[in-house]
Design an enzyme around this catalytic site. Sequence first.
Site, PDB file in Angstrom:
ATOM      1  N   THR A 127      -8.795  22.009 -17.727  1.00 18.60           N
ATOM      2  CA  THR A 127      -8.769  21.482 -16.527  1.00 18.60           C
ATOM      3  C   THR A 127     -10.019  21.012 -15.989  1.00 18.60           C
ATOM      4  O   THR A 127     -11.166  21.564 -16.260  1.00 18.60           O
ATOM      5  CB  THR A 127      -8.258  22.860 -15.475  1.00 18.60           C
ATOM      6  OG1 THR A 127      -6.966  23.186 -16.177  1.00 18.60           O
ATOM      7  CG2 THR A 127      -7.944  22.192 -14.068  1.00 18.60           C
ATOM      8  N   LYS A 150      -6.455  18.123 -17.889  1.00 20.34           N
ATOM      9  CA  LYS A 150      -5.527  18.213 -16.871  1.00 20.34           C
ATOM     10  C   LYS A 150      -6.324  17.764 -15.728  1.00 20.34           C
ATOM     11  O   LYS A 150      -7.324  18.708 -15.506  1.00 20.34           O
ATOM     12  CB  LYS A 150      -4.768  19.532 -16.844  1.00 20.34           C
ATOM     13  CG  LYS A 150      -4.103  19.862 -15.779  1.00 20.34           C
ATOM     14  CD  LYS A 150      -3.330  21.303 -15.974  1.00 20.34           C
ATOM     15  CE  LYS A 150      -2.736  21.606 -14.441  1.00 20.34           C
ATOM     16  NZ  LYS A 150      -1.690  22.853 -14.686  1.00 20.34           N
ATOM     17  N   LYS A 152      -6.799  17.818 -11.643  1.00 22.35           N
ATOM     18  CA  LYS A 152      -6.499  18.171 -10.586  1.00 22.35           C
ATOM     19  C   LYS A 152      -6.722  17.273  -9.290  1.00 22.35           C
ATOM     20  O   LYS A 152      -7.562  16.684  -9.130  1.00 22.35           O
ATOM     21  CB  LYS A 152      -7.175  19.567 -10.063  1.00 22.35           C
ATOM     22  CG  LYS A 152      -6.827  20.989 -10.912  1.00 22.35           C
ATOM     23  CD  LYS A 152      -5.342  21.343 -10.664  1.00 22.35           C
ATOM     24  CE  LYS A 152      -5.059  22.790 -11.276  1.00 22.35           C
ATOM     25  NZ  LYS A 152      -3.827  23.155 -11.138  1.00 22.35           N
ATOM     26  N   ASP A 177      -2.233  17.349 -12.047  1.00 24.25           N
ATOM     27  CA  ASP A 177      -1.638  18.368 -11.412  1.00 24.25           C
ATOM     28  C   ASP A 177      -1.926  18.423  -9.765  1.00 24.25           C
ATOM     29  O   ASP A 177      -3.101  18.402  -9.469  1.00 24.25           O
ATOM     30  CB  ASP A 177      -1.880  19.765 -11.672  1.00 24.25           C
ATOM     31  CG  ASP A 177      -1.061  20.944 -10.935  1.00 24.25           C
ATOM     32  OD1 ASP A 177      -0.367  20.439 -10.332  1.00 24.25           O
ATOM     33  OD2 ASP A 177      -1.378  22.240 -11.407  1.00 24.25           O
ATOM     34  N   GLU A 203       2.257  16.954 -12.193  1.00 25.76           N
ATOM     35  CA  GLU A 203       2.925  17.865 -12.001  1.00 25.76           C
ATOM     36  C   GLU A 203       2.975  18.258 -10.567  1.00 25.76           C
ATOM     37  O   GLU A 203       1.992  17.952  -9.747  1.00 25.76           O
ATOM     38  CB  GLU A 203       2.039  19.431 -12.308  1.00 25.76           C
ATOM     39  CG  GLU A 203       2.249  19.747 -13.775  1.00 25.76           C
ATOM     40  CD  GLU A 203       1.470  21.193 -13.881  1.00 25.76           C
ATOM     41  OE1 GLU A 203       1.745  22.047 -13.390  1.00 25.76           O
ATOM     42  OE2 GLU A 203       0.249  20.983 -14.435  1.00 25.76           O
ATOM     43  N   LYS A 248       5.731  29.223 -16.181  1.00 24.41           N
ATOM     44  CA  LYS A 248       4.470  30.252 -16.483  1.00 24.41           C
ATOM     45  C   LYS A 248       5.127  31.612 -16.214  1.00 24.41           C
ATOM     46  O   LYS A 248       5.979  32.080 -15.519  1.00 24.41           O
ATOM     47  CB  LYS A 248       3.598  29.926 -15.067  1.00 24.41           C
ATOM     48  CG  LYS A 248       2.830  28.545 -15.032  1.00 24.41           C
ATOM     49  CD  LYS A 248       2.299  28.436 -13.714  1.00 24.41           C
ATOM     50  CE  LYS A 248       1.398  27.098 -13.753  1.00 24.41           C
ATOM     51  NZ  LYS A 248       0.789  27.039 -12.437  1.00 24.41           N
ATOM     52  N   ASP A 298      -0.623  24.353 -21.662  1.00 27.69           N
ATOM     53  CA  ASP A 298      -1.892  24.474 -20.560  1.00 27.69           C
ATOM     54  C   ASP A 298      -2.315  25.726 -20.359  1.00 27.69           C
ATOM     55  O   ASP A 298      -1.825  26.617 -19.682  1.00 27.69           O
ATOM     56  CB  ASP A 298      -1.713  23.763 -19.295  1.00 27.69           C
ATOM     57  CG  ASP A 298      -2.629  23.926 -18.403  1.00 27.69           C
ATOM     58  OD1 ASP A 298      -3.701  24.140 -18.647  1.00 27.69           O
ATOM     59  OD2 ASP A 298      -2.369  23.994 -17.033  1.00 27.69           O
ATOM     60  N   ASP A 300      -5.441  27.199 -20.718  1.00 31.06           N
ATOM     61  CA  ASP A 300      -7.078  27.216 -20.904  1.00 31.06           C
ATOM     62  C   ASP A 300      -7.771  27.977 -19.945  1.00 31.06           C
ATOM     63  O   ASP A 300      -9.014  28.203 -19.946  1.00 31.06           O
ATOM     64  CB  ASP A 300      -7.500  25.815 -20.472  1.00 31.06           C
ATOM     65  CG  ASP A 300      -7.175  25.401 -19.017  1.00 31.06           C
ATOM     66  OD1 ASP A 300      -6.512  25.952 -18.442  1.00 31.06           O
ATOM     67  OD2 ASP A 300      -7.851  24.478 -18.514  1.00 31.06           O
TER      68      ASP A 300
END
Length: 329
Positions: A127, A150, A152, A177, A203, A248, A298, A300
């Site tokens: 991330t 990923k 943000k 995301d 996302e 999740k 994902d 991490d």
Amino acid sequence: MTRRLSLSVAIERWPIAGSFTISRGSKTEAMVVVAELGDGKARGRGECVPYARYGETVEGVAAAIEALRPRLEAGLDRSGLQAALPPGAARNALDCAFWDLEAKATGRSAAELAGLPPLKPLVTAYTISIGAPEEMARAAEREAQRPLLKVKLGRDGDPARIAAVRRAAPGATLIVDANEGWDERHLEANLAACAEAGVTLVEQPLPDGRDGALARIARPIAVCADESAHARDSLAALTGRYDAVNVKLDKAGGLTEALAMAAEAERLGLKLMVGCMVATSLSMAPAVLVAQRADVVDLDGPLLLARDRPEPLHYAGSRVDPPSPALWG
């Protein structure tokens, strides 16, 4: 014979290396709740991260777990737990503790107990927190050797951010995301900017409950539900708006429901992503089982911490190996 279980509950703080920033804010530590179940011979652990987005607090989650002590001592099992608590962090910690306890008590791995083939290593995303474009570019450049980043997003100026990250990490696969941070006015422009940067998945661009526009536009890249996806019964409503779903364990309420969600997502034709909160390897370990069938992984969380717990998951760059029995399962 009814198995009577002992319970211990602990709130733990784990410092983050630097800070972790998304559209809703920043934090410098991960606060987790750990539940431990014992049957007199073996003990099993589960870790959860209370999610403020859903009104959860560490104190409230710990209290919800503690409130089940009499029923656990009277013989509540993993099957009964699914009705005893709603989906969420508290049930996740206990559900994963049940799986770990059964694995320890039987000498069989959690994967074997779940009917899964032997676990394989996975490649996880890493991330990049949201910030100014130049800050994100520097962070991406440091991690440019990783195969999957990923990014943000979720604030004004996101096209400049994703373009800066792409320039800094030209060889990495990028996913984004937005954490519900976009609105309909900027949706198509932001998706176009992501497509131009070669992003493969976005996302949760719009807030849960206000994401109907996703069904009315031509989506240039895959869009994945996160905050709009909870347990199994939320998935059918996602079709037509989303192409994928992020499972999740803290949302689903544990490994039991997460495995069922993954199967239901596949039945509905939704691609599968398995994600995490920022937490220790104990939170990630059960998710590794679900992630065996995922299109995007994902996990991490421990890589973002200043330190991890003993017997952690082994990360080699972006590769994460299955957990050892000393950690979980």
